[in-house]
Scaffold this active site. Structure first.
Site, PDB file in Angstrom:
ATOM      1  N   ASP A   1       0.825  -1.205   0.000  1.00 47.82           N
ATOM      2  CA  ASP A   1       0.000   0.000   0.000  1.00 47.82           C
ATOM      3  C   ASP A   1       0.861   1.258   0.000  1.00 47.82           C
ATOM      4  O   ASP A   1       2.071   1.222   0.282  1.00 47.82           O
ATOM      5  CB  ASP A   1      -0.937   0.009   1.202  1.00 47.82           C
ATOM      6  CG  ASP A   1      -0.185  -0.117   2.533  1.00 47.82           C
ATOM      7  OD1 ASP A   1       0.770  -0.916   2.610  1.00 47.82           O
ATOM      8  OD2 ASP A   1      -0.545   0.584   3.494  1.00 47.82           O
TER       9      ASP A   1
ATOM     10  N   GLU B   1      -0.145  -1.402   5.744  1.00 46.73           N
ATOM     11  CA  GLU B   1       0.929  -0.992   6.648  1.00 46.73           C
ATOM     12  C   GLU B   1       0.848   0.496   6.944  1.00 46.73           C
ATOM     13  O   GLU B   1       1.165   0.935   8.054  1.00 46.73           O
ATOM     14  CB  GLU B   1       2.290  -1.354   6.037  1.00 46.73           C
ATOM     15  CG  GLU B   1       3.467  -1.189   6.981  1.00 46.73           C
ATOM     16  CD  GLU B   1       4.108   0.197   6.978  1.00 46.73           C
ATOM     17  OE1 GLU B   1       4.970   0.474   7.838  1.00 46.73           O
ATOM     18  OE2 GLU B   1       3.738   1.022   6.104  1.00 46.73           O
TER      19      GLU B   1
END
Length: 384
Positions: free
Chosen positions: A81, A143
């Site tokens: 991400d 994350e």
């Protein structure tokens, strides 16, 4: 021999797939397209694939790709991400790769989609080499917001290996320590009344004053109790970041709320700190007749430290020529340690380029990173 797109083209394809994770639901995006693309490439290279849904709806997933078997093994890990972005502030297309000045510009180029093409480069170089212990490529979700991808892995007890390298941008210098983080809200409930007579209510703002003083005392005590010389700021930090209270100057304040963050050095746990703070708040509430409660704004990340004498750290120091360092930012390392793995953070690019417009990764990091990863794979998976 199985072929993949070239290194730069691999990064271009990964960056072109938006995968923003955000606590703002309006900006949050799926990472599934990135996971599926990595899975396709790794399957071509003979890896066995396992895709773990993080939330159950399929929008967010982790990828565990394994090759080889045995009791040891090495995990090469990264998150898929990115943070949100404002395209108007970019001089380049954030969802493409632009090469300029021997740098590749694009969202996530350094934090941290750029790590995966280099992992694949090292894997291809060793494609025909038998493995005595497994090589595991791990790609995680969320994350940058909740770390729920790593939390899901820890809860499921996978993957299993003895060593792990997280490819966050460290300029190819090994990192073995970082602080934890917790963000908390303190709510003080009093009772309102006319300001002309203080006995008509219980002033939450006055309670807040006592809470602030207690937290500052606690912060000072943390600095005396804990010290870690590897950090530029060697003691725990507690930041008073946000407050809201009351609604009118002629009304006794009935409610107040304070938000703070605490970044702990290795040596204690978030649960211990929350308990100590909660006891302080309870005493203030009892003394003043107020109801004081605390809730977590995020699921915290624990402090992380890998032993300096571990085989992984010593090998990383030998291969890079740098002593292992500490960093101020938090990573998924504590969750991989929960799975029983020695863990370090080591990857290409600079954290100074992350989370800002015109993010880039330096191309002169590519070959040194590939060489390093090949040596780690050779040591822990081939020769082990």
């Amino acid at each position: 021999m199985t072929t993949l797109p070239g290194l730069v083209e691999r990064l271009r394809q990964l960056v072109s797939l938006p995968s923003v994770s955000s606590t703002d639901a309006g900006r949050d995006q799926s990472n599934r397209a990135v996971i599926d693309l990595l899975a396709e490439w790794l399957e071509r290279l003979g890896f066995e694939l396992s895709i773990q849904d993080v939330y159950g709806d399929g929008r967010k997933a982790n990828l565990i790709a394994s090759k080889g078997s045995g009791p040891g093994g090495l995990v090469l890990a990264g998150h898929t991400d990115t943070v949100p972005y404002d395209e108007a502030l970019w001089n380049y297309n954030p969802l493409n790769i632009t090469e300029a000045n021997h740098k590749l510009y694009g969202l996530g180029a350094t934090d941290m989609k750029g790590f995966f093409p280099l992992v694949l480069e090292a894997v291809v170089a060793l494609a025909d080499t038998p493995l005595k212990h497994p090589l595991i490529i791990l790609a995680t979700a969320d994350e940058e917001s909740s770390m729920n991808g790593a939390r899901a892995l820890a809860a499921a007890g996978m993957p299993k290996a003895r060593q792990a390298i997280i490819g966050e941008p460290t300029g190819l210098r090994p990192v073995r320590v970082h602080k934890g983080i917790m963000m908390e809200a303190v709510r003080i409930q009093g009772s309102s009344g006319h300001s002309s007579d203080p006995t008509l209510g219980k002033n939450a703002l006055e309670g807040l004053h006592a809470v602030l003083g207690s937290l500052l005392e606690y912060r000072a005590s943390l600095g005396q109790r804990y010290n870690h010389p590897m950090f530029d700021v060697p003691f725990p930090t507690l930041n008073l970041g946000h407050v809201h209270a009351g609604d009118n100057p002629n009304r006794i304040c009935g409610e107040a709320e304070l938000h703070f963050d605490l970044r702990m050095t290795p040596g204690s746990s978030n649960a211990t700190l929350r308990s100590e703070i909660s006891e302080r708040l309870q005493r203030i509430g009892e003394d003043r007749g107020l109801t004081i409660s605390m809730r977590s704004l995020i699921d915290g990340v624990e402090p992380y430290e890998q032993a300096a004498d571990s085989e992984l750290v010593q090998l990383a120091e030998k291969l890079t020529g740098y002593s292992a360092e500490a960093v101020a930012f938090a990573t998924e390392a504590p969750f991989l340690q929960q799975l029983g793995m020695d863990t370090i953070i080591l990857g290409p690019g600079s954290i100074k380029r992350a989370h800002q417009p015109d993010e880039y990764i330096e191309m002169d990091q590519f070959q040194p990173c590939t060489d390093l990863l090949s040596q780690f794979i050779n040591h822990f998976c081939v020769k082990a």
